[in-house]
Structure formats: structure tokens, C-alpha cells
Scaffold this motif. Structure first.
Motif, short mmCIF file in Angstrom:
data_model
loop_
_atom_site.label_atom_id
_atom_site.label_comp_id
_atom_site.label_asym_id
_atom_site.label_seq_id
_atom_site.Cartn_x
_atom_site.Cartn_y
_atom_site.Cartn_z
N GLN A 1 -24.18 2.03 7.89
CA GLN A 1 -23.02 1.18 7.66
C GLN A 1 -21.98 1.93 6.84
N THR A 2 -20.72 1.76 7.21
CA THR A 2 -19.67 2.53 6.55
C THR A 2 -18.67 1.67 5.78
N ILE A 3 -18.75 0.36 5.94
CA ILE A 3 -17.78 -0.49 5.25
C ILE A 3 -17.93 -0.32 3.74
N GLN A 4 -16.82 -0.31 3.03
CA GLN A 4 -16.83 -0.09 1.58
C GLN A 4 -16.13 -1.24 0.88
N THR A 5 -16.51 -1.47 -0.37
CA THR A 5 -15.83 -2.51 -1.15
C THR A 5 -15.09 -1.88 -2.32
N VAL A 6 -13.91 -2.39 -2.55
CA VAL A 6 -13.08 -1.89 -3.65
C VAL A 6 -12.79 -3.05 -4.59
N ASN A 7 -12.93 -2.81 -5.90
CA ASN A 7 -12.54 -3.80 -6.91
C ASN A 7 -11.42 -3.21 -7.74
N LEU A 8 -10.34 -3.94 -7.85
CA LEU A 8 -9.22 -3.41 -8.63
C LEU A 8 -8.77 -4.44 -9.66
N PRO A 9 -8.81 -4.09 -10.96
CA PRO A 9 -8.23 -4.96 -11.96
C PRO A 9 -6.70 -4.94 -11.81
N ILE B 1 -0.40 -0.78 -4.61
CA ILE B 1 -1.73 -0.19 -4.58
C ILE B 1 -1.59 1.25 -4.09
N HIS B 2 -1.94 2.18 -4.94
CA HIS B 2 -1.87 3.58 -4.54
C HIS B 2 -3.10 3.95 -3.72
N VAL B 3 -2.87 4.73 -2.68
CA VAL B 3 -3.97 5.21 -1.85
C VAL B 3 -3.83 6.72 -1.78
N ASP B 4 -4.45 7.39 -2.73
CA ASP B 4 -4.27 8.85 -2.80
C ASP B 4 -5.41 9.54 -2.07
N ILE B 5 -5.12 10.06 -0.88
CA ILE B 5 -6.19 10.62 -0.05
C ILE B 5 -6.64 12.00 -0.51
N TYR B 6 -6.06 12.48 -1.61
CA TYR B 6 -6.43 13.80 -2.14
C TYR B 6 -7.94 13.87 -2.42
N ALA B 7 -8.45 12.88 -3.14
CA ALA B 7 -9.88 12.90 -3.49
C ALA B 7 -10.74 12.92 -2.23
N PHE B 8 -10.29 12.19 -1.22
CA PHE B 8 -11.03 12.17 0.04
C PHE B 8 -11.04 13.55 0.68
N ILE B 9 -9.87 14.15 0.77
CA ILE B 9 -9.75 15.49 1.38
C ILE B 9 -10.62 16.49 0.62
N ARG B 10 -10.61 16.39 -0.70
CA ARG B 10 -11.38 17.32 -1.52
C ARG B 10 -12.89 17.15 -1.34
N PRO C 1 -13.55 4.27 -1.68
CA PRO C 1 -13.11 3.34 -2.73
C PRO C 1 -12.36 4.04 -3.86
N SER C 2 -12.70 5.30 -4.13
CA SER C 2 -12.08 5.98 -5.27
C SER C 2 -10.63 6.36 -5.01
N ILE C 3 -10.15 6.24 -3.78
CA ILE C 3 -8.77 6.63 -3.54
C ILE C 3 -7.78 5.48 -3.78
N PHE C 4 -8.32 4.28 -4.06
CA PHE C 4 -7.43 3.13 -4.31
C PHE C 4 -7.25 2.89 -5.80
N SER C 5 -6.03 2.65 -6.22
CA SER C 5 -5.81 2.31 -7.63
C SER C 5 -4.53 1.49 -7.78
N LEU D 1 0.85 -1.18 0.00
CA LEU D 1 0.00 0.00 0.00
C LEU D 1 0.89 1.23 0.00
N THR D 2 0.67 2.12 -0.93
CA THR D 2 1.49 3.33 -1.01
C THR D 2 0.60 4.57 -0.89
N PRO D 3 0.54 5.14 0.30
CA PRO D 3 -0.28 6.33 0.49
C PRO D 3 0.31 7.55 -0.21
N LEU D 4 -0.53 8.31 -0.87
CA LEU D 4 -0.12 9.50 -1.62
C LEU D 4 -1.01 10.66 -1.23
N PHE D 5 -0.52 11.86 -1.53
CA PHE D 5 -1.39 13.03 -1.47
C PHE D 5 -1.18 13.82 -2.75
N ASN D 6 -2.19 13.86 -3.55
CA ASN D 6 -2.12 14.55 -4.83
C ASN D 6 -0.92 14.07 -5.66
#
Lengths: 343, 226
Positions: free
Chosen positions: B164-172, B182-191, B216-220, B26-31
Motif C-alpha cells: 500500500q502506498t497511500i500516505q497520511t499527512v498531519n499539519l498544524p 501549503i508548501h510542497v517541496d519535492i526536493y526531499a523526495f528527489i534527494r 509526507p515530509s514534503i508538505f508543510s 498548494l504551492t509546489p517548490l524545489f529546494n
């Protein structure tokens, strides 16, 4: 070659370990469900009660080591002879005399509770104990500190080994031990129970019989026999205390329908568990009965529908009801040596 | 006899080490930039953000090949930017072209009583008064915060309906690199946060649900680079 020899010793060592652990298996205690009672909610399979685990939990329960300044134990707020509640205090008192916001509830027949705390915020008995340990107005401690203190103590590591097979102490084993003790606090030997079991020579007086009939008509829909709670939440119309501002179940679910709903408490041993209600506002059982009889504001919008007709009991009915409630006293529970301060 | 012991030893080793030989990272990113704790990030609109805690649970890790479930891992992983070793998840050696996982802890686990390891309440990802796990925790300071000391705290969790807050992520997965990053860019979350409305979310409820739905959108996973 060397590796093989090492491995050989490793095998011997593990066999030794295994046989040792077999030898000192904790002695399991069967949880007895009183006749005609429902099945307990607590999942014993995950944390089978053993004599060693129970005794360890009992020791922890009475040990102030759990609180930051080592002054307060669980028993400070949960006294056995008052049904494990904090007698005489409207709201609980923690370390340095800090006041909480709620009356400490009784610890009776917890194995049948599906939620804990007045708002039902705690969903499993095993995780309840984290609350008093960390609460600033209760023990104001941290789990890290508790684990540290127990781990360096002279007595505890050996006791944890006996109960859970390892001297390593962690959150899980502490909570499981406490649970083994609290889940064992079963009260099922009141006069009421003895009458239900048709024990020889034990019968209700006429007054108690009349009280039971009143109880079944007006109270039992919530305080359901034989546990004297149906485990649900309700509002019996108590006006909100503007200082405490406790909205009950709403603070957990954030759902308007749960506003002012509190967990329906058991009434077992009610004679000795004063003061009453989530904020301990009534000192006497008589006050509670007067409240139900003529004190409820039947227009209160949060009030549960079972209570929206005034009961207006006459003096005799009040005495009858009281007499019945006294039959829920179980002295063999309140003075059971097995639950008391370990010597 | 010697040979037997040797075989047993080998089997033992295979048993212990043989199952996990690939990793997710897991690689956390910001923008787009590597996320580092306590570092000041300034965006184009001159707003600034400093993060002090970034911690979350991944669970129910599932591996698929051509739409078929190959492997389900029931373990819960606590990903913590503060502890680099916690950014890796060991996985079995196998062929797969898609992974899915939950961000957070499912309701069954939330009511299961006291648990060990990643799920030990001592990890600071547990609410005691409202029993349940905090799925995702992000704390820090920002110019956008309406608090006096510019702090923000987002503790997202809650398993009871309807919040309920649990989320599901699907990644090809179109890469054969190891580890799979796996990138985890918290920018979208912050925005997605309306700081004016709330710089703190610390309880289950509608706010927690809204913010969690962005996660889910912050994972890629990037396709092969070479």
C-alpha cells in the motif's frame, strides 16, 4: 425585479427539466440470479441495468468506432457463438494484425467474477473496458478520441441521453454502458443446468454421470460448480512459454507466491471456446484432458497442490470426462439474439 | 409573493455559495524555489533537474480543532502543477488548528469501479492493466538519470497489501491567512531517490512503497509571516 423574473423562469425551466427526466426514465431490468447460484459480486446499485443502457452497451460492443482505425470492435475478439472468445487464435489479434500476448477469455457470467484478466489485474468490470481501448495491440485508441467520436456522431448522444439522462458522453457513461451489456451475458441453461433443475425428461447419460464423478474428484476444487470457477488463482503446471514470458498473477502483486498463477477460468461452453489456456496453447479439449491426465510435471514448484498426484485416466475415463464437459454447452446462450449484433 | 421569491433566491445562493469561502493553496517548490515546469534547476553539487509533470491526489481532507474532528471532506482532489486552478481547494469557513489528509487514493475508492471528475481515468492518473490510481506522478529529466535520454518517471501507487502506498499527512495550522498556503517541496523526495538503482518506478511494489513513504515530509505550512 429583473432578477426575480429571471429566477421565476429558472424555476419553471427546472421543473420542466425534472418532469422531462421523470418522463424518460430508463426502463430498469432486474438481474435474475439463477436458483441456488451464489450472489453476484458486481455492485448493480451503482449502475442499475436498464433496457436503454444494455442496448447502448451492446451497440458499443459491436461498433469498431472504438478502435483507432475503426476496424476492430470488442466483438472482433469476443465472438458470441464461441462464448465470446476469439476463436482459433492462440493470442488475440488487434488492429493492423498486431498480436497480443494472451488468449481472449470468454465473457460468461462476469457478474460473479471478482477480478478480470488472466492475472486478475483488473478489479472491477466497469474499468476493464479501458484496457482494450488503449492497448496498442488491441484498439490502440485514447479515451479522449473515443469520447470525441461518440459525441459528434449522429446517433450516440441521443442514446446516452436515454440511458443516462444526458447527451454528455464521458468515460464513466461509456464504461457503464459496456458493463450493462457484458454483465448481462449469463449462461445458465446448459444440459448440466437443466439436470440440476430436474427439468422434465432431462437426465445425464451413464457416460456423463461417470464424467461428473471424475470431474468432482479431480477438477471441481478449482472449477467449482455452478460457475465452474472458484474465482481464485492457481497453477495447473503449464510450462512458461519462453517467448511470451508470462508470469501471471506475479506481474500484478510482485509476490513470489503468485508466480505462474493464473485465474481459474469458467468451463461453461468449453466445447466451443478453443483454443485453451491463457496463451491458447491447446487447440482441442482432448489435448487439455490428456495434459491433466498425464502431461503435468508434478514436481513443478509452482503447481497447485490439488494437482500434484498424476490422474493417469484411461481412455474410457477421458471420454467420460469429455462427455460431461459437453453438458456445459448452452446453445440458448451462444445463439441468444438479444446478445447478438444489433440490427 | 415577490418577497417569497426573494427569500428563495437568497436561500438558493446561500446554499450554492455559502459553504465554501476559504481556500487551501498548494504551492509546489524545489529546494525552496517556486517549482516551474520545464525550468532547469541546478543544485550545489552541480546536478540538474527539469520537471515536466507534477501531479498528485489529496483525499480524506480532515479538519481538527483541539484534537477534535470538525469536518471530513470525502472529495478527492487532483493537484496538477500544469493547471493553476487545480492548486486550490475550497474549504468551509470554520475554526481549526490542524488538518490532515491522505496523499493518494484509499483502497475502497480503488475498487469502486468507474468514477467521475478528478477520479476519471482520463486524467492520466490511472493504471488500467493493474486497476488502481497513481497517487503521485513526477516526471522530467535529470543529470542523475541512468536512462539514455536522462529521463525519469515516478508513478507511485498501489493499494494491495503489502504494497500500500497511500500516505497520511498531519499539519498544524498556526495561521489565519486566506488562502492557507501549503508548501510542497519535492526536493526531499528527489534527494531520497537512488537514481543509480532506478530512474523509473511505474508499477506498484516495494520501490513504490519506499518512495511514497518520503512524501509526507514534503508538505508543510508556515506559521503567520506577519
Amino acid at each position: 425585479m429583473k432578477i426575480n423574473i429571471l429566477f421565476f423562469f429558472f424555476c419553471i425551466f427546472s421543473i420542466g427539466l425534472i418532469s422531462f427526466s421523470i418522463q424518460s426514465d430508463p426502463e430498469l431490468i432486474e438481474f435474475v440470479v439463477p436458483k441456488k447460484w451464489p450472489k453476484p459480486v458486481y455492485n448493480f446499485a451503482k449502475n442499475p441495468v436498464s433496457e436503454e443502457g444494455f442496448q447502448l452497451g451492446r451497440k458499443l460492443f459491436y461498433d469498431p468506432i472504438l478502435s483507432r482505425d475503426s476496424t476492430i470492435s470488442c466483438a472482433s475478439c469476443h465472438l458470441q457463438y464461441t462464448g465470446f472468445t476469439h476463436v482459433d487464435h492462440a493470442v488475440s489479434h488487434g488492429i493492423e494484425g498486431r498480436k497480443g500476448t494472451r488468449n481472449s477469455p470468454v465473457l460468461i457470467n462476469l457478474a460473479w467474477n471478482s477480478t478480470f484478466h488472466w492475472d486478475g489485474g483488473v478489479n472491477n468490470l466497469e474499468v476493464q473496458g479501458i484496457n482494450p481501448i488503449k492497448h496498442p495491440a488491441e484498439m490502440d485508441n485514447t479515451l479522449e478520441e473515443v469520447i470525441h467520436r461518440l459525441s459528434i456522431s449522429e446517433t450516440y448522444p441521443a442514446l446516452f441521453k436515454k440511458a443516462f439522462g444526458s447527451t454528455e458522453i464521458n468515460t464513466s457513461t461509456i464504461m457503464k454502458a459496456l458493463t450493462q451489456y457484458t454483465v448481462s451475458l449469463v449462461s445458465s441453461n446448459s444440459k448440466y443446468d437443466q439436470v440440476q433443475r430436474k427439468e422434465k425428461g432431462i437426465v445425464f447419460t451413464d457416460q456423463e454421470k461417470r464424467g461428473l464423478i471424475l470431474f468432482q474428484a479431480h477438477c471441481a476444487s478449482c472449477h467449482k460448480e455452478p460457475l465452474f470457477t472458484n474465482s481464485f488463482f492457481a497453477s495447473n503446471g503449464l510450462k512458461i512459454d519462453s517467448l511470451l514470458n508470462d508470469v501471471g498473477r506475479y506481474s500484478i502483486t510482485q509476490q513470489p507466491k503468485d508466480s505462474m498463477q493464473f485465474k481459474i477460468p469458467t468451463l461453461r461452453n468449453i466445447e466451443f471456446t478453443f483454443p485453451y489456456m491463457h496463451d491458447g496453447r491447446f487447440r482441442k479439449l482432448k489435448d487439455v484432458i490428456n495434459y491433466y491426465s498425464e502431461g503435468i510435471n508434478t514436481k513443478d514448484r509452482h503447481l497447485s497442490s490439488q494437482l500434484n498426484k498424476s490422474m493417469n485416466f484411461n481412455e474410457m475415463q477421458k471420454k467420460d470426462l469429455l462427455a460431461f464437459l459437453y453438458t456445459l454447452t448452452d446453445k440458448s446462450f451462444l445463439y441468444n439474439k438479444r446478445f447478438s449484433f444489433p440490427k | 409573493m415577490k418577497i417569497l421569491l426573494l427569500i428563495v433566491t437568497l436561500l438558493f445562493q446561500v446554499f450554492i455559495f455559502g459553504q465554501e469561502n476559504s481556500r487551501l493553496q498548494l504551492t509546489p517548490l524545489f529546494n525552496g524555489l517556486p517549482l516551474e515546469l520545464d525550468k532547469n534547476y541546478i543544485l550545489d553539487d552541480s546536478s540538474w533537474y527539469k520537471f515536466s509533470t507534477c501531479r498528485f491526489y489529496l483525499s480524506n481532507l480532515s479538519f481538527f480543532k483541539e484534537g477534535k474532528l470538525k469536518e471530513l471532506d470525502n472529495e478527492a482532489y487532483l493537484i496538477d502543477l500544469e493547471e493553476p486552478t487545480r492548486l486550490f481547494i475550497g474549504i468551509k469557513n470554520m475554526q481549526f488548528d490542524q488538518i490532515s489528509f491522505s496523499i493518494g487514493i484509499d483502497s475502497t475508492t480503488n475498487v469502486a469501479g468507474i468514477l467521475d471528475g478528478a477520479l476519471d481515468p482520463i486524467n492520466g492518473m490511472y493504471w488500467a492493466w493493474n486497476s488502481g490510481y497513481i497517487n503521485f506522478k513526477l516526471e522530467g529529466t535529470s543529470s542523475q538519470s541512468t536512462e539514455k535520454n536522462k529521463s525519469f518517471e515516478f508513478h507511485l501507487g498501489g493499494y494491495l497489501a503489502p504494497y500500500q502506498t497511500i500516505q497520511t499527512v498531519n499539519l498544524p495550522i498556526q495561521t489565519n491567512s486566506d488562502p492557507i498556503i501549503i508548501h510542497v517541496d519535492i526536493y526531499a523526495f528527489i534527494r531520497s531517490i537512488d537514481f543509480k538503482k532506478s530512474s523509473n518506478v511505474m508499477i506498484p511494489g516495494l520501490n513504490a512503497v519506499k518512495l511514497s513513504s518520503v512524501l509526507p515530509s514534503i508538505f508543510s505550512v508556515l506559521p503567520n509571516e506577519n
